[in-house]
Design a protein around this motif. Structure first.
Motif, PDB file in Angstrom:
ATOM      1  N   ASN A 114     -59.914  -4.544  21.616  1.00 58.97           N
ATOM      2  CA  ASN A 114     -58.262  -5.011  21.565  1.00 58.97           C
ATOM      3  C   ASN A 114     -58.194  -6.428  21.286  1.00 58.97           C
ATOM      4  OD1 ASN A 114     -55.934  -6.560  22.743  1.00 58.97           O
ATOM      5  ND2 ASN A 114     -55.718  -5.107  24.749  1.00 58.97           N
ATOM      6  N   PRO A 115     -58.235  -7.105  20.781  1.00 59.81           N
ATOM      7  CA  PRO A 115     -58.489  -8.206  20.311  1.00 59.81           C
ATOM      8  C   PRO A 115     -58.112  -9.526  20.990  1.00 59.81           C
ATOM      9  CG  PRO A 115     -56.535  -7.868  18.362  1.00 59.81           C
ATOM     10  CD  PRO A 115     -57.072  -6.845  19.504  1.00 59.81           C
ATOM     11  N   ALA A 116     -56.722  -9.129  22.165  1.00 59.35           N
ATOM     12  CA  ALA A 116     -56.598  -9.559  23.179  1.00 59.35           C
ATOM     13  C   ALA A 116     -57.866 -10.127  23.974  1.00 59.35           C
ATOM     14  CB  ALA A 116     -55.421  -9.374  24.061  1.00 59.35           C
ATOM     15  N   VAL A 143     -43.780  -4.235  24.345  1.00 60.34           N
ATOM     16  CA  VAL A 143     -43.803  -2.922  24.527  1.00 60.34           C
ATOM     17  C   VAL A 143     -45.682  -3.110  25.600  1.00 60.34           C
ATOM     18  CG1 VAL A 143     -43.277  -2.244  22.351  1.00 60.34           C
ATOM     19  CG2 VAL A 143     -45.942  -2.989  22.711  1.00 60.34           C
ATOM     20  N   ASN A 144     -45.518  -4.923  26.534  1.00 58.84           N
ATOM     21  CA  ASN A 144     -46.735  -5.076  27.620  1.00 58.84           C
ATOM     22  C   ASN A 144     -47.942  -5.713  26.301  1.00 58.84           C
ATOM     23  OD1 ASN A 144     -47.031  -5.691  29.918  1.00 58.84           O
ATOM     24  ND2 ASN A 144     -47.683  -4.230  30.764  1.00 58.84           N
ATOM     25  N   ARG A 145     -48.393  -5.882  25.002  1.00 56.09           N
ATOM     26  CA  ARG A 145     -49.552  -5.422  24.198  1.00 56.09           C
ATOM     27  C   ARG A 145     -49.937  -7.582  24.418  1.00 56.09           C
ATOM     28  NH1 ARG A 145     -53.735  -2.729  22.379  1.00 56.09           N
ATOM     29  NH2 ARG A 145     -55.001  -3.535  20.815  1.00 56.09           N
ATOM     30  N   LEU A 146     -50.776  -7.183  24.544  1.00 54.67           N
ATOM     31  CA  LEU A 146     -51.102  -9.492  24.792  1.00 54.67           C
ATOM     32  C   LEU A 146     -51.256  -9.305  23.090  1.00 54.67           C
ATOM     33  CD1 LEU A 146     -52.737 -10.054  27.589  1.00 54.67           C
ATOM     34  CD2 LEU A 146     -50.745 -10.690  27.062  1.00 54.67           C
ATOM     35  N   PRO A 147     -51.272 -10.459  22.753  1.00 58.43           N
ATOM     36  CA  PRO A 147     -51.539 -11.166  21.074  1.00 58.43           C
ATOM     37  C   PRO A 147     -53.248 -11.308  21.087  1.00 58.43           C
ATOM     38  CG  PRO A 147     -50.591 -13.122  21.906  1.00 58.43           C
ATOM     39  CD  PRO A 147     -50.310 -11.223  22.755  1.00 58.43           C
ATOM     40  N   SER A 148     -53.347 -11.106  20.579  1.00 53.05           N
ATOM     41  CA  SER A 148     -54.931 -11.710  19.938  1.00 53.05           C
ATOM     42  C   SER A 148     -55.438 -13.104  19.874  1.00 53.05           C
ATOM     43  CB  SER A 148     -55.668 -11.266  18.490  1.00 53.05           C
ATOM     44  OG  SER A 148     -56.886 -11.956  17.808  1.00 53.05           O
ATOM     45  N   ALA A 149     -56.497 -12.955  20.733  1.00 58.51           N
ATOM     46  CA  ALA A 149     -56.970 -14.472  21.355  1.00 58.51           C
ATOM     47  C   ALA A 149     -57.589 -15.095  20.484  1.00 58.51           C
ATOM     48  CB  ALA A 149     -58.098 -13.763  22.607  1.00 58.51           C
ATOM     49  N   TYR A 169     -46.608   1.973  25.095  1.00 55.76           N
ATOM     50  CA  TYR A 169     -46.769   2.570  23.640  1.00 55.76           C
ATOM     51  C   TYR A 169     -47.957   3.828  23.577  1.00 55.76           C
ATOM     52  CZ  TYR A 169     -49.984  -0.348  21.799  1.00 55.76           C
ATOM     53  OH  TYR A 169     -50.910  -1.191  21.776  1.00 55.76           O
ATOM     54  N   CYS A 170     -48.311   3.570  24.789  1.00 55.81           N
ATOM     55  CA  CYS A 170     -49.988   4.591  24.625  1.00 55.81           C
ATOM     56  C   CYS A 170     -50.196   5.673  24.810  1.00 55.81           C
ATOM     57  CB  CYS A 170     -51.352   3.498  25.895  1.00 55.81           C
ATOM     58  SG  CYS A 170     -52.606   4.317  25.443  1.00 55.81           S
ATOM     59  N   GLY A 171     -50.716   6.983  23.796  1.00 55.89           N
ATOM     60  CA  GLY A 171     -50.234   8.128  24.272  1.00 55.89           C
ATOM     61  C   GLY A 171     -51.909   8.398  24.635  1.00 55.89           C
ATOM     62  N   CYS A 172     -52.916   7.055  24.876  1.00 60.43           N
ATOM     63  CA  CYS A 172     -54.644   7.213  25.052  1.00 60.43           C
ATOM     64  C   CYS A 172     -54.837   8.425  26.868  1.00 60.43           C
ATOM     65  CB  CYS A 172     -55.716   6.737  24.951  1.00 60.43           C
ATOM     66  SG  CYS A 172     -55.421   6.170  22.866  1.00 60.43           S
ATOM     67  N   ASN A 173     -56.137   8.725  27.351  1.00 62.52           N
ATOM     68  CA  ASN A 173     -56.355   8.749  28.734  1.00 62.52           C
ATOM     69  C   ASN A 173     -57.100   7.157  28.983  1.00 62.52           C
ATOM     70  OD1 ASN A 173     -56.592   9.880  30.520  1.00 62.52           O
ATOM     71  ND2 ASN A 173     -58.992   9.608  30.304  1.00 62.52           N
ATOM     72  N   PHE A 174     -55.912   6.689  29.854  1.00 62.34           N
ATOM     73  CA  PHE A 174     -56.514   4.934  30.369  1.00 62.34           C
ATOM     74  C   PHE A 174     -56.476   5.123  31.952  1.00 62.34           C
ATOM     75  CE2 PHE A 174     -52.609   4.984  30.501  1.00 62.34           C
ATOM     76  CZ  PHE A 174     -51.869   3.828  31.173  1.00 62.34           C
ATOM     77  N   ILE A 175     -57.387   3.903  32.443  1.00 64.38           N
ATOM     78  CA  ILE A 175     -57.401   3.948  33.749  1.00 64.38           C
ATOM     79  C   ILE A 175     -57.548   2.716  33.333  1.00 64.38           C
ATOM     80  CG2 ILE A 175     -59.001   3.594  35.389  1.00 64.38           C
ATOM     81  CD1 ILE A 175     -60.462   6.228  34.540  1.00 64.38           C
ATOM     82  N   VAL A 176     -56.570   2.108  34.623  1.00 67.01           N
ATOM     83  CA  VAL A 176     -56.665   0.689  34.943  1.00 67.01           C
ATOM     84  C   VAL A 176     -57.844  -0.005  35.785  1.00 67.01           C
ATOM     85  CG1 VAL A 176     -55.111  -1.538  35.833  1.00 67.01           C
ATOM     86  CG2 VAL A 176     -53.962   0.354  34.996  1.00 67.01           C
ATOM     87  N   MET A 177     -58.672  -1.256  34.513  1.00 71.96           N
ATOM     88  CA  MET A 177     -59.231  -1.489  35.237  1.00 71.96           C
ATOM     89  C   MET A 177     -58.958  -2.000  37.078  1.00 71.96           C
ATOM     90  SD  MET A 177     -61.968  -3.313  32.124  1.00 71.96           S
ATOM     91  CE  MET A 177     -63.045  -3.937  34.007  1.00 71.96           C
ATOM     92  N   GLN A 193     -54.108  -3.570  30.990  1.00 67.94           N
ATOM     93  CA  GLN A 193     -52.684  -3.243  31.526  1.00 67.94           C
ATOM     94  C   GLN A 193     -52.456  -1.635  30.612  1.00 67.94           C
ATOM     95  OE1 GLN A 193     -51.636  -7.633  30.427  1.00 67.94           O
ATOM     96  NE2 GLN A 193     -50.161  -6.330  28.407  1.00 67.94           N
ATOM     97  N   ILE A 194     -51.384  -1.532  31.142  1.00 64.11           N
ATOM     98  CA  ILE A 194     -51.191  -0.551  29.624  1.00 64.11           C
ATOM     99  C   ILE A 194     -49.794  -0.746  29.386  1.00 64.11           C
ATOM    100  CG2 ILE A 194     -49.534   1.926  30.540  1.00 64.11           C
ATOM    101  CD1 ILE A 194     -50.088   1.502  33.830  1.00 64.11           C
ATOM    102  N   CYS A 195     -50.019  -0.675  28.048  1.00 67.43           N
ATOM    103  CA  CYS A 195     -49.409  -0.541  26.622  1.00 67.43           C
ATOM    104  C   CYS A 195     -48.390   0.224  27.053  1.00 67.43           C
ATOM    105  CB  CYS A 195     -50.399  -0.258  25.203  1.00 67.43           C
ATOM    106  SG  CYS A 195     -51.021  -2.076  25.391  1.00 67.43           S
TER     107      CYS A 195
END
Length: 459
Positions: free
Chosen positions: A146-148, A181-187, A66-74, A62-64
């Motif tokens: 990503n620890p989630a 910010v659409n970020r999951l916590p550590s699993a 705050y992200c400034g990186c180059n990403f692709i949603v799987m 998923q998209i966080c």
């Protein structure tokens, strides 16, 4: 350490992060795959002789925001396999021109989210490099996680794949802030995760990554997060200042609606974390890293042997010219830079045609190499001796000063603000100066005065 509002107002301006020189937004699109091949060939005869590899895994669940990186949603595993097969082929296309007598010091996986994909793919990529090169003793085989998305089984698979340094992107321990910010916590419990790594091998390194400057954060809440991190005793703690660049990453505009902390509030977060970590026994490293005293980064800082690249701080022992693989990855060689296309489908198509997927790059000029060395020394080691640097570059100290536009009046201004001390031989950055180090090194960047490029603010 205290930072006045006057200093904040004076120095909170747009300046480069200087992870490279010239910065990446100076790369040009006339640079080709053939140009990169010529740089690779030249790199065999350049210093540093050691090799670093960066592998970009762009996939995220998923998209966080705050992200400034180059990403692709799987999308699916088939898309991942096609991408990994292309990365393997890019490795083969590239390493045929690298002298195999050179040794590898570092492999670094970034993203995206490298641990979002099946660990089998990561092991295969590592094995391809293990099979083709010799490595120094105790190389750094690092992965951002990503620890989630982690399980104990997946961690075992990463150990088996050869990884020995883990960067866990915690960002904040407050679940409400993460949710915002659409970020999951550590699993997994983070303290147990660190212990699990150390139980497998005490020599393995763990760092926890955090971001300050997000909506709903304040000095008190961020301080609580840092207290929890210190109690867990990871080898390194990293506190990244959130870089708001909505002209590049439009999804960041979501955070504007949620309300971003101002510069004064961000500085209070930084200073709170800084004091807690110093009091907790951590050594400040460069802009945003903190390390235990026995950690290799802290030892290198004491010996003026720190280095920095796009992947972060490293030591001169683990420094190498970096060859990048995957979409958007950057090859960071002594004589220039090459960045791959950011388009996943174009990347795979060009690789399948046997073409290096270079989108843009830059051939570093002789005077820029000098400027780069000055900036690196100050950014990493907070110190420069003009004559020692001249000896290493085989030019005079006066020539270096002339090249970087040395201006005593500017240095006097920094000195008056207690950011540095200097004489004709040396510059020493003060503790307060570290906060504004991007501003200080920008004074040794003659090209910045003529540039109209946009950068994130220094704070």
């Amino acid at each position: 350490m205290k930072v006045s509002n006057e200093l904040l107002e004076k120095y909170n301006v747009q300046v480069p992060r200087y992870t490279s020189y010239p910065p990446a937004n100076h790369f040009n699109d006339t640079f080709s795959g053939d140009d990169y091949t010529s740089l690779i060939t030249a790199s065999n005869l350049s210093d540093p002789n050691h090799i670093g590899f960066y592998i970009h895994i762009p996939f995220c669940k998923q998209i966080c925001f705050y992200c400034g990186c180059n990403f692709i949603v799987m999308v699916n595993d088939d898309a991942v396999k096609k991408y990994i097969d292309a990365v393997k082929e890019e490795i083969r296309l590239t390493i045929k021109d690298i002298d195999k007598s050179r040794k590898v010091t570092q492999i670094h996986y970034g993203g995206g989210t490298p641990n979002a994909i099946n660990s089998v793919f990561l092991k295969e990529l590592n094995q391809l490099l293990f099979d083709n090169f010799e490595f120094i003793d105790n190389p750094e085989i690092a992965i951002e996680c990503n620890p989630a998305l982690l399980t104990w089984e997946y961690m075992d698979q990463l150990f088996d794949a050869g990884f020995n340094r883990f960067s866990f992107g915690i960002q904040d321990f407050d679940p409400d802030i993460l949710r915002n910010v659409n970020r999951l916590p550590s699993a997994l419990p983070v303290d147990e995760l660190i212990q699990y790594v150390k139980k497998h091998d005490p020599k393995m390194s763990v760092n926890l990554d955090f971001i300050y400057g997000l909506p709903q954060q304040d000095a008190e809440s961020f301080g609580e997060t840092i207290k929890k991190a210190i109690a867990m005793r990871p080898d390194r703690i990293v506190t990244f200042s959130y870089a708001h660049v909505p002209w590049m990453k439009t999804h960041q505009r979501i955070l504007e609606k949620k309300g971003l902390p101002n510069a004064e509030e961000k500085m209070e977060m930084f200073l709170t974390a800084y004091k807690l970590m110093k009091d907790g026994g951590y050594i400040p490293i460069g802009l945003d890293h903190y390390a235990l005293p026995e950690d290799e980064l802290a030892v290198a800082l004491n010996d003026h042997k720190l280095h920095r690249n796009f992947q972060g701080y490293c030591t001169k022992r683990t420094t190498g010219q970096v060859y990048g693989f995957g979409v958007s990855s950057i090859g960071q060689l002594t004589e220039g830079y090459a960045q791959n296309t950011k388009d996943q489908f174009k990347y795979i198509s060009q690789i399948n045609k046997g073409i290096l997927p270079v989108e843009k790059g830059y051939k570093v000029k002789a005077h820029e190499i000098i400027i780069r060395e000055v900036i690196n020394e100050l950014m990493c080691n907070k110190y420069i001796n003009w004559y020692k640097l001249g000896e290493s570059l085989d030019i005079s100290a006066d020539k270096i000063k002339q090249t970087v536009g040395y201006n005593a009046e500017v240095l006097e201004s920094f000195k008056a603000d207690d950011l540095l001390s200097y004489d004709e031989n040396e510059i020493h950055i003060t503790e307060l100066g570290t906060v504004f180090i991007r501003n200080i090194v920008a004074a040794f960047d003659p090209a910045l005065k003529q540039s109209e490029k946009q950068y994130s603010k220094s704070l």
